[in-house]
Design a protein around this motif. Sequence first.
Motif, PDB file in Angstrom:
ATOM      1  N   LEU A 111      -6.358   7.602  -3.753  1.00 60.76           N
ATOM      2  CA  LEU A 111      -7.447   6.638  -3.679  1.00 60.76           C
ATOM      3  C   LEU A 111      -7.925   6.467  -2.234  1.00 60.76           C
ATOM      4  CD1 LEU A 111      -6.037   3.906  -6.066  1.00 60.76           C
ATOM      5  CD2 LEU A 111      -7.837   5.552  -6.538  1.00 60.76           C
ATOM      6  N   ALA A 112      -9.225   6.191  -2.103  1.00 56.54           N
ATOM      7  CA  ALA A 112      -9.787   5.959  -0.767  1.00 56.54           C
ATOM      8  C   ALA A 112      -9.263   4.650  -0.208  1.00 56.54           C
ATOM      9  CB  ALA A 112     -11.310   5.920  -0.859  1.00 56.54           C
ATOM     10  N   GLU A 113      -9.265   4.564   1.122  1.00 57.41           N
ATOM     11  CA  GLU A 113      -8.691   3.383   1.780  1.00 57.41           C
ATOM     12  C   GLU A 113      -9.266   2.070   1.267  1.00 57.41           C
ATOM     13  OE1 GLU A 113      -6.122   2.435   4.332  1.00 57.41           O
ATOM     14  OE2 GLU A 113      -5.645   4.093   3.001  1.00 57.41           O
ATOM     15  N   ARG A 114     -10.610   2.036   1.037  1.00 59.22           N
ATOM     16  CA  ARG A 114     -11.189   0.745   0.642  1.00 59.22           C
ATOM     17  C   ARG A 114     -10.707   0.316  -0.740  1.00 59.22           C
ATOM     18  NH1 ARG A 114     -17.182   0.632   1.237  1.00 59.22           N
ATOM     19  NH2 ARG A 114     -17.168  -0.956  -0.385  1.00 59.22           N
ATOM     20  N   ILE A 115     -10.437   1.292  -1.596  1.00 56.04           N
ATOM     21  CA  ILE A 115      -9.905   0.937  -2.913  1.00 56.04           C
ATOM     22  C   ILE A 115      -8.446   0.498  -2.787  1.00 56.04           C
ATOM     23  CG2 ILE A 115      -9.438   1.782  -5.235  1.00 56.04           C
ATOM     24  CD1 ILE A 115     -12.342   1.514  -4.679  1.00 56.04           C
ATOM     25  N   ILE A 137      -7.334  -5.598   5.920  1.00 53.02           N
ATOM     26  CA  ILE A 137      -5.970  -6.115   5.932  1.00 53.02           C
ATOM     27  C   ILE A 137      -4.956  -5.010   6.201  1.00 53.02           C
ATOM     28  CG2 ILE A 137      -6.275  -8.140   4.501  1.00 53.02           C
ATOM     29  CD1 ILE A 137      -5.392  -6.449   2.121  1.00 53.02           C
ATOM     30  N   LEU A 138      -5.396  -3.763   6.006  1.00 53.91           N
ATOM     31  CA  LEU A 138      -4.445  -2.675   6.227  1.00 53.91           C
ATOM     32  C   LEU A 138      -4.526  -2.120   7.640  1.00 53.91           C
ATOM     33  CD1 LEU A 138      -4.670  -0.876   2.820  1.00 53.91           C
ATOM     34  CD2 LEU A 138      -2.649  -1.882   3.823  1.00 53.91           C
ATOM     35  N   ALA A 151      -9.755  -3.028  -8.913  1.00 54.50           N
ATOM     36  CA  ALA A 151     -10.073  -2.866  -7.494  1.00 54.50           C
ATOM     37  C   ALA A 151     -11.480  -2.312  -7.314  1.00 54.50           C
ATOM     38  CB  ALA A 151      -9.045  -1.948  -6.834  1.00 54.50           C
ATOM     39  N   ARG A 168      -0.406   4.733  -1.582  1.00 52.63           N
ATOM     40  CA  ARG A 168      -0.803   5.879  -0.762  1.00 52.63           C
ATOM     41  C   ARG A 168       0.043   7.101  -1.075  1.00 52.63           C
ATOM     42  NH1 ARG A 168      -1.089   2.494   4.791  1.00 52.63           N
ATOM     43  NH2 ARG A 168      -3.306   1.980   4.781  1.00 52.63           N
ATOM     44  N   GLU A 192      -7.207  -0.919  -0.322  1.00 53.44           N
ATOM     45  CA  GLU A 192      -7.245  -2.261   0.243  1.00 53.44           C
ATOM     46  C   GLU A 192      -7.518  -3.310  -0.841  1.00 53.44           C
ATOM     47  OE1 GLU A 192      -9.317  -2.616   4.118  1.00 53.44           O
ATOM     48  OE2 GLU A 192     -10.331  -4.255   3.108  1.00 53.44           O
ATOM     49  N   ARG A 193      -8.496  -3.029  -1.730  1.00 52.72           N
ATOM     50  CA  ARG A 193      -8.797  -3.960  -2.817  1.00 52.72           C
ATOM     51  C   ARG A 193      -7.588  -4.145  -3.739  1.00 52.72           C
ATOM     52  NH1 ARG A 193     -12.165  -3.675   0.031  1.00 52.72           N
ATOM     53  NH2 ARG A 193     -14.415  -3.854  -0.056  1.00 52.72           N
ATOM     54  N   LEU A 194      -6.926  -2.983  -4.021  1.00 56.57           N
ATOM     55  CA  LEU A 194      -5.763  -3.024  -4.902  1.00 56.57           C
ATOM     56  C   LEU A 194      -4.661  -3.906  -4.303  1.00 56.57           C
ATOM     57  CD1 LEU A 194      -4.872   0.480  -6.338  1.00 56.57           C
ATOM     58  CD2 LEU A 194      -4.691  -1.695  -7.488  1.00 56.57           C
ATOM     59  N   VAL A 195      -4.446  -3.724  -3.004  1.00 58.37           N
ATOM     60  CA  VAL A 195      -3.414  -4.506  -2.331  1.00 58.37           C
ATOM     61  C   VAL A 195      -3.755  -5.988  -2.412  1.00 58.37           C
ATOM     62  CG1 VAL A 195      -2.397  -5.007  -0.082  1.00 58.37           C
ATOM     63  CG2 VAL A 195      -2.706  -2.654  -0.798  1.00 58.37           C
ATOM     64  N   MET A 196      -5.028  -6.298  -2.191  1.00 53.47           N
ATOM     65  CA  MET A 196      -5.490  -7.692  -2.303  1.00 53.47           C
ATOM     66  C   MET A 196      -5.188  -8.256  -3.680  1.00 53.47           C
ATOM     67  SD  MET A 196      -9.308  -7.928  -0.917  1.00 53.47           S
ATOM     68  CE  MET A 196      -9.724  -7.638   0.772  1.00 53.47           C
ATOM     69  N   GLU A 198     -11.384   7.000  -8.186  1.00 55.66           N
ATOM     70  CA  GLU A 198     -12.288   7.392  -7.115  1.00 55.66           C
ATOM     71  C   GLU A 198     -13.625   7.868  -7.694  1.00 55.66           C
ATOM     72  OE1 GLU A 198     -10.775   6.725  -4.172  1.00 55.66           O
ATOM     73  OE2 GLU A 198     -12.875   6.890  -3.609  1.00 55.66           O
ATOM     74  N   ALA A 258       0.822  -1.216   0.000  1.00 59.41           N
ATOM     75  CA  ALA A 258       0.000   0.000   0.000  1.00 59.41           C
ATOM     76  C   ALA A 258       0.856   1.266   0.000  1.00 59.41           C
ATOM     77  CB  ALA A 258      -0.927   0.004   1.215  1.00 59.41           C
ATOM     78  N   LEU A 274     -14.049  -4.993  -7.875  1.00 58.10           N
ATOM     79  CA  LEU A 274     -14.169  -5.833  -6.673  1.00 58.10           C
ATOM     80  C   LEU A 274     -15.112  -5.183  -5.674  1.00 58.10           C
ATOM     81  CD1 LEU A 274     -10.638  -7.150  -5.690  1.00 58.10           C
ATOM     82  CD2 LEU A 274     -12.585  -8.425  -6.535  1.00 58.10           C
ATOM     83  N   THR A 290      -1.086   8.216  -5.061  1.00 60.96           N
ATOM     84  CA  THR A 290      -2.461   8.406  -5.502  1.00 60.96           C
ATOM     85  C   THR A 290      -3.304   8.912  -4.343  1.00 60.96           C
ATOM     86  OG1 THR A 290      -3.314   6.242  -4.874  1.00 60.96           O
ATOM     87  CG2 THR A 290      -2.216   6.379  -6.995  1.00 60.96           C
ATOM     88  N   LEU A 350     -12.458 -13.080  -4.610  1.00 57.67           N
ATOM     89  CA  LEU A 350     -11.413 -12.852  -3.622  1.00 57.67           C
ATOM     90  C   LEU A 350     -11.996 -12.154  -2.403  1.00 57.67           C
ATOM     91  CD1 LEU A 350      -8.403 -13.281  -3.812  1.00 57.67           C
ATOM     92  CD2 LEU A 350      -8.145 -10.900  -4.461  1.00 57.67           C
TER      93      LEU A 350
END
Lengths: 266, 405
Positions: free
Chosen positions: A123-127, B134-135, B92, A118, A129-133, B58, A114, B95, A121, B126
């Motif tokens: 991007l909001a945290e939830r995005i 996870i963060l 992302a 971070r 998080e998805r990206l990291v996944m 976003e 992340a 998802l 970009t 996923l």
Amino acid sequence: MSEDLQSNHTASPPIISVRNLTVGYGDEIVLRDVSFDVLQGEVLAILGRSGCGKSTLFKAMVGLIEPIQGEVYIDGEKVLPVLEGASEKILRKVGVLFQSGALFSSMTLAENVAFPIRLFTKLAERIVERLVMLKLAEVGLTGKERLLPSELSGGMQKRAALARAMALDPKILFFDEPSAGLDPVTSAEIDQTILRINATLGTTVVIVTHELHSILTVADRVIMLDKDEKNIIAAGSPWELKENARDQRVVDFFNRSPADDRGPVR
Amino acid sequence: MSEKEEHLDAPAAAQSSGEPVIRSADDSAKGYTVHAEDWHFDEVRVYVSGTVSMDNAEHVRRDLVRAVTAQPMKNVLIDLSKVEYFDSSGAAILLDIFRVTDELHTSLRLVNVPERIRSLRDFADLDRHIESGILQPRPEPNLLIQIGEGMLQLHRNTVDILTFIGAAVEALIHDVARPGKLKWDRLWKLVDKAGSDAVPIVTLLSFLMGCILAFQAAVQLRKFGANIFVADLVSVSICLEMGPLLTALIVAGRSGAAYAAQIGTMQVTEEVDALRVMGIDPIRYLVSPRILAVALALPCLTLIADLAGILGGCLVAAFSLDITPVGYFNQVHKVLEFTDVMKGLIKSFVFGIEIAMIGCLRGFQVRGGAESVGAATTSAVVTSIFILTVTDAVFAVLFYYGPSF
């Protein structure tokens, strides 16, 4: 020996061009007057025996050391030393996988991946998080998000570092000795990942390596450096060099034969 | 193409299909359009076109969520055929949209997925398999578990420390019993680093400490006309307490921390293991010379500190109390006993052993990487300060109640 090294199978401008680059440390010159291009979407391997300046060249290309002379251009923009105002545009275009992985040991895997997202970009945290996944899933580390680098094996660390290098979908990925210290299966997996990224995302890949097997598997083109020449001594497709090279140093490299004729060690 | 279970029970009568509904077709400046239209009585089609990148992801997400939730009863089909650029952030978002439709109990299908995000298919669910967050930092386990883990940690730590002390003492005895086998040149190098190199800072700080003590005492003593007792106060307190303790603290900060960092790094880079496989006991090779070095260097440094402190007191006495240096040293000679200095030196010998041991122990406890080395260094200094102070207190009691010299 600069212009003749450019392969001419595509018309698009080179994504990286190295022009008359001289690099070294202090008074010691490692490479002198090196020029070559990297084309959009190709996998280029920089080869050579230990101490020939592969890593130095790689560091100069990403702006970690300042060249004594000459320039490196990425997408037409000159690469400046990273701390002296390298442009964010270039930094976002380039992902680097270091030899040791270089994961931040105080952060979990997810935080490591992340980190650049971070940084560059909004991007909001939830995005994020998805990206990291997604990125960790891509390298097969699903479920390991919350582990610290020290809790992982070397191969996993390397894969996590790859996920971090790819986090921003860079146009160019640099690999410094991607298979160093890895078992053959893991390094083959890394090779496959390199090929997959190259094929699906069109990412240009520059690999610094001396691992023959992976050169022959992944590289479209190689350039070979030499310690004494302090320059490029051969360039072309790896198979072509393996089959047709005349230069003894290139032949030795591809045949894995010892350079000087001392005979077998008893 | 990833498809979730159809939920066809959504009542459709409420929304009669009619003209296409344009949700958000603006922002061509931002490089994308999201355009939704009713398709079936139970389906809404969303067309995404243009560029979806980390810079506008976003906004795309916001528009997509709006399009999907506008008609919460309908299943969603997202058409990506007109997408020109689509990076991982796009994946992302998708998802995320999967999660939104899941919450609405509708289904989401993707059509015309570009080649480069085909692999998304594999990751589509996923989201459901992985706990989110996870963060976020790992959740704290409950109190009982924490107490239990704390106790286990304490147990392991204690075993570590006792084992280490045992091994170190054994190695020391070994070395001291056979001084012929000791590598003297290595030992002198260590003494040089821990001792000689610390002389300037120890001298300076101790000199200043002497000045400060004398100055503060002068302010009080002047009221009673007891100026000359400054010499008593400075010399006794420097030789008994300030000299040994101050020097030990400086050496703990210099050498103790250095040993922890050095051995810690050696541990990380497997140098310690390299010693072991060569049949060299790392405790004997690394620890016992360091203990000897600091134990030898520290009393010498303390002696220098004592001298510097007393000189500092002399300077202040001469300038602010009009006591001549001769008078000052006469008084020092009268009040300061040999045993006072000796007590200080004995203490500093013990302090030296403790500092080196703690530094090395923390170094050996390093596991992992850079962060652990940092923690070991910090902990070496903090533990040293604590142990030194406790030992000093013990010595104070011992010297008071114990047999006098």
